[in-house]
Design a protein around this motif. Structure first.
Motif, PDB file in Angstrom:
ATOM      1  N   LYS A  53      -6.095  -6.516   7.470  1.00 16.71           N
ATOM      2  CA  LYS A  53      -5.455  -5.698   8.504  1.00 16.71           C
ATOM      3  C   LYS A  53      -4.469  -4.699   7.917  1.00 16.71           C
ATOM      4  O   LYS A  53      -3.557  -5.063   7.173  1.00 16.71           O
ATOM      5  CB  LYS A  53      -4.746  -6.583   9.524  1.00 16.71           C
ATOM      6  N   ALA A  54      -4.655  -3.431   8.275  1.00 15.33           N
ATOM      7  CA  ALA A  54      -3.757  -2.367   7.829  1.00 15.33           C
ATOM      8  C   ALA A  54      -2.531  -2.323   8.727  1.00 15.33           C
ATOM      9  O   ALA A  54      -2.653  -2.341   9.961  1.00 15.33           O
ATOM     10  CB  ALA A  54      -4.484  -1.024   7.872  1.00 15.33           C
ATOM     11  N   VAL A  55      -1.343  -2.268   8.116  1.00 16.61           N
ATOM     12  CA  VAL A  55      -0.091  -2.260   8.879  1.00 16.61           C
ATOM     13  C   VAL A  55       0.768  -1.071   8.430  1.00 16.61           C
ATOM     14  O   VAL A  55       1.041  -0.906   7.231  1.00 16.61           O
ATOM     15  CB  VAL A  55       0.700  -3.568   8.691  1.00 16.61           C
ATOM     16  N   ALA A 115       0.858  -1.180   0.000  1.00 16.33           N
ATOM     17  CA  ALA A 115       0.000   0.000   0.000  1.00 16.33           C
ATOM     18  C   ALA A 115       0.895   1.231   0.000  1.00 16.33           C
ATOM     19  O   ALA A 115       1.993   1.211   0.572  1.00 16.33           O
ATOM     20  CB  ALA A 115      -0.911   0.007   1.225  1.00 16.33           C
ATOM     21  N   SER A 116       0.456   2.270  -0.650  1.00 16.99           N
ATOM     22  CA  SER A 116       1.273   3.479  -0.721  1.00 16.99           C
ATOM     23  C   SER A 116       1.302   4.191   0.627  1.00 16.99           C
ATOM     24  O   SER A 116       0.385   4.046   1.442  1.00 16.99           O
ATOM     25  CB  SER A 116       0.736   4.413  -1.803  1.00 16.99           C
ATOM     26  N   THR A 117       2.352   4.956   0.839  1.00 14.18           N
ATOM     27  CA  THR A 117       2.519   5.726   2.075  1.00 14.18           C
ATOM     28  C   THR A 117       2.540   7.213   1.731  1.00 14.18           C
ATOM     29  O   THR A 117       3.235   7.622   0.802  1.00 14.18           O
ATOM     30  CB  THR A 117       3.841   5.355   2.776  1.00 14.18           C
ATOM     31  N   SER A 118       1.789   8.000   2.461  1.00 17.54           N
ATOM     32  CA  SER A 118       1.788   9.444   2.238  1.00 17.54           C
ATOM     33  C   SER A 118       3.205   9.990   2.383  1.00 17.54           C
ATOM     34  O   SER A 118       3.959   9.586   3.285  1.00 17.54           O
ATOM     35  CB  SER A 118       0.862  10.121   3.242  1.00 17.54           C
ATOM     36  N   THR A 132       6.631   2.591   5.690  1.00 16.80           N
ATOM     37  CA  THR A 132       5.962   1.806   4.647  1.00 16.80           C
ATOM     38  C   THR A 132       4.622   1.291   5.163  1.00 16.80           C
ATOM     39  O   THR A 132       4.393   1.213   6.377  1.00 16.80           O
ATOM     40  CB  THR A 132       6.823   0.616   4.199  1.00 16.80           C
ATOM     41  N   CYS A 133       3.758   0.930   4.233  1.00 18.15           N
ATOM     42  CA  CYS A 133       2.424   0.406   4.584  1.00 18.15           C
ATOM     43  C   CYS A 133       2.138  -0.857   3.789  1.00 18.15           C
ATOM     44  O   CYS A 133       2.611  -1.020   2.662  1.00 18.15           O
ATOM     45  CB  CYS A 133       1.334   1.428   4.270  1.00 18.15           C
ATOM     46  N   TYR A 134       1.373  -1.753   4.395  1.00 14.86           N
ATOM     47  CA  TYR A 134       0.871  -2.913   3.658  1.00 14.86           C
ATOM     48  C   TYR A 134      -0.422  -3.413   4.303  1.00 14.86           C
ATOM     49  O   TYR A 134      -0.774  -3.010   5.415  1.00 14.86           O
ATOM     50  CB  TYR A 134       1.915  -4.024   3.565  1.00 14.86           C
TER      51      TYR A 134
END
Length: 463
Positions: free
Chosen positions: A432-434, A91-94, A101-103
């Motif tokens: 789940k957002a990480v 997932a992109s990170t602002s 980082t995001c996933y």
């Protein structure tokens, strides 16, 4: 028959096991899917015999086509794609928070409850089970009391393939079904009527259990003036007559022009004579599930007829069977035009044009399916864009339910949520957002006290 005490104990075993295995590897998910596949292959005969016995007459061939084949297809699809679905997703990170980082990490929800109906007792258990298993869940299934022999067969066979803390079959009447819906599942999928669906959702709400409701409604068919009428009749009649119309996505009524009515009736009669010959002894046509359903259909048909509807019977009267028929000019207020029919009765409504058909559909509750027969692309696009339904077929009926890559589900009175394939995996998973922070980051720069440093940063950050 499952007792209330057994119900509670069975759920407790599943729940406890699910909390001890929060991360379920692909090997476990794959094994459960393969066990389901083995059950269908090795126990095909007793399952088909049980279904036929519950209906009184249902061809093994029809059950194979409508239940076994799509069940196997769904399992194969999950086995092919499931390992990929369960992987974490980038997932992109602002830019404000980089280099963090995001996933998204799909996780099993835990225990999935499945309340299955009687009309397709096998397929409407296997479909939800495939999605529950590929998502790493354990499951508990309440089978309809209207198919007692099938329920007993499943209750006997399932323990030969699954541990009790992986999959449990629950049998019993409405009281057990009601108690089942009150259990604190991590997800609950119900297939059945809109009226019962409301009770299920109300019971689930007490536990804040997320629900998928697969209900029904009056699935319309639009037949455009430019349609190939013979082909349209062939597909409409097939979709209406399989399982004697006891299909949640069966064509419920047909909308066509006044000039098409007589030819539609003629073609429908010819189709029925060809596909169900020797009616008195024909074994290909499915029997209505029980006397109560038969009486309901006959009452609705009589009401329409007594209020001026024209009834065209397609066969002679036969004991314990509802005579398949077409009905036109039925009053809008009669039950046939207000309620989902769920039987081999096909109302025909004449309209001036396709737009009038669309308008007719749109002032009524949104259906589980909508069908259109047309040749001109602009007419097809008009119907696709300006009707709202759970799913749609163009120049065919019901087959969208057999496409593993298409989500299946209703909207409003016809349902809530969808499943099948990747959509089903995601419905049965917690996504789940990480967010992963790096040792060096800018977050500390935005912390109190809010002095000159923060004010300077805000000049660059404000929109």
């Amino acid at each position: 028959m499952t007792s209330s005490t057994e119900l509670t104990e069975q759920f407790a075993a599943l729940y406890s096991a699910s909390r001890q295995e929060l991360s379920v590897p692909w090997s476990t998910r794959k094994r459960r899917l393969q066990q389901l596949q083995a059950l269908l292959k090795e126990q095909q005969k007793p399952l088909l015999e049980a279904i036929a016995a519950d209906f009184g007459q249902r061809s093994h061939i029809e059950s194979t086509i409508l239940e076994l084949i799509p069940s196997h297809s769904g399992i194969k699809h999950a086995l092919k794609h499931g390992e990929k679905w369960m992987k974490r997703r980038k997932a992109s990170t602002s830019w404000l928070f980089k280099p963090a980082t995001c996933y998204v990490q799909p996780q099993p929800k835990g225990v999935v409850g499945i309340v299955s109906p009687w009309n397709y007792p096998l397929f409407l258990i296997i479909g939800p089970l495939v999605d529950a298993f590929v998502a790493g869940n354990r499951a508990m299934v309440k089978i309809s009391e209207h198919v007692p022999q099938f329920a007993e067969a499943m209750a006997t066979l399932v323990p030969q393939y699954f541990q009790a803390d992986e999959l449990t079959i629950v049998t019993g009447g409405a009281d057990i079904a009601a108690a089942f819906s009150t259990l604190p599942f991590d997800h609950l999928l119900f297939t059945g009527s809109t009226a019962v669906g409301k009770h299920v959702m109300r019971a689930a709400a007490a536990n804040l259990t997320p629900v998928t409701l697969e209900l029904g409604g009056k699935s319309p068919v639009i037949v455009s003036a430019d349609a190939d009428l013979a082909k349209a009749v062939d597909r409409i009649m097939y979709g209406k007559m399989i399982n004697a119309g006891q299909t949640c996505i069966a064509p419920d009524y047909v909308l066509l022009s006044h000039s098409q009515l007589d030819e539609f009736v003629r073609l429908a009669q010819a189709w029925f004579d060809q596909h169900y010959p020797n009616w008195d002894s024909n074994t290909d046509f499915t029997r209505i599930i029980n006397g109560a359903q038969l009486q309901r259909l006959q009452t609705w048909l009589n009401e329409a007829h007594s209020n001026g509807a024209q009834v065209v019977t397609l066969a002679k009267q036969r004991a314990d069977f509802l005579t398949p028929c077409l009905v036109h000019h039925a009053p809008d207020a009669c039950q046939l035009m207000q309620q989902e029919i769920f039987g081999p009765i096909l109302p025909i409504v004449t309209v001036d044009n396709v737009q009038a058909a669309i308008d007719y559909i749109n002032v009524r509750p949104r259906p589980l399916a909508c069908y259109v027969f047309a040749q001109q692309p602009e007419v097809i696009e008009q119907c696709v864009k300006h009707t709202v339904a759970g799913g749609m077929c163009v120049n065919d009926v019901v087959l969208h339910v057999a496409q593993d890559d298409l989500p299946f589900g209703g909207i409003g009175p016809s349902g809530m949520g969808a499943y099948h394939g990747k959509t089903g995996f995601e419905a049965m998973s917690h996504m789940k957002a990480v967010f992963v922070q790096k040792p060096k980051n800018m977050v500390a720069l935005m912390s109190p006290p809010y002095g000159k440093r923060v004010k300077t940063l805000l000049k660059f950050l404000k929109p």
